[in-house]
Scaffold this motif. Sequence first.
Motif, PDB file in Angstrom:
ATOM      1  N   LYS A  44      45.478  24.176   3.944  1.00 61.21           N
ATOM      2  CA  LYS A  44      45.900  24.551   5.303  1.00 61.21           C
ATOM      3  C   LYS A  44      45.398  25.949   5.630  1.00 61.21           C
ATOM      4  N   ARG A  45      44.851  26.090   6.821  1.00 61.26           N
ATOM      5  CA  ARG A  45      44.221  27.333   7.244  1.00 61.26           C
ATOM      6  C   ARG A  45      45.155  28.548   7.128  1.00 61.26           C
ATOM      7  N   ASN A  46      46.383  28.420   7.595  1.00 58.57           N
ATOM      8  CA  ASN A  46      47.297  29.556   7.546  1.00 58.57           C
ATOM      9  C   ASN A  46      47.655  29.935   6.110  1.00 58.57           C
ATOM     10  N   ASP A  47      47.766  28.935   5.227  1.00 58.40           N
ATOM     11  CA  ASP A  47      48.015  29.231   3.815  1.00 58.40           C
ATOM     12  C   ASP A  47      46.837  29.977   3.210  1.00 58.40           C
ATOM     13  N   ILE A  48      45.629  29.520   3.530  1.00 58.02           N
ATOM     14  CA  ILE A  48      44.429  30.195   3.014  1.00 58.02           C
ATOM     15  C   ILE A  48      44.397  31.629   3.514  1.00 58.02           C
ATOM     16  N   PHE A  49      44.653  31.830   4.795  1.00 60.25           N
ATOM     17  CA  PHE A  49      44.624  33.157   5.396  1.00 60.25           C
ATOM     18  C   PHE A  49      45.601  34.100   4.692  1.00 60.25           C
ATOM     19  N   THR A  50      46.788  33.595   4.365  1.00 64.38           N
ATOM     20  CA  THR A  50      47.807  34.409   3.698  1.00 64.38           C
ATOM     21  C   THR A  50      47.482  34.621   2.227  1.00 64.38           C
ATOM     22  N   LEU A  51      47.143  33.556   1.533  1.00 65.52           N
ATOM     23  CA  LEU A  51      47.004  33.619   0.079  1.00 65.52           C
ATOM     24  C   LEU A  51      45.719  34.289  -0.393  1.00 65.52           C
TER      25      LEU A  51
END
Length: 77
Positions: A44-51
Amino acid sequence: MANAPVFDIDFAAFRQNPYPTLEDMRHRAPIAYVPALNAVLITKRNDIFTLEKKIDVFSSDQRNGLMTRLMGAKDVA
């Protein structure tokens, strides 16, 4: 990521077209260890952005990784 759920894939199908598997992962296990790839996938894009910013957990140091093979290793003194 020791506590990531395990997600098994059909490696041949994934190699031919990964998108159906990645879509399935987004719904069932958006962050999962995939034994066939020996890797944790984050879908998921938002997970990638955060992690991706948590370099203590998700390091980009891959001695035999593609970028190292393409560009060569930089010697650090």
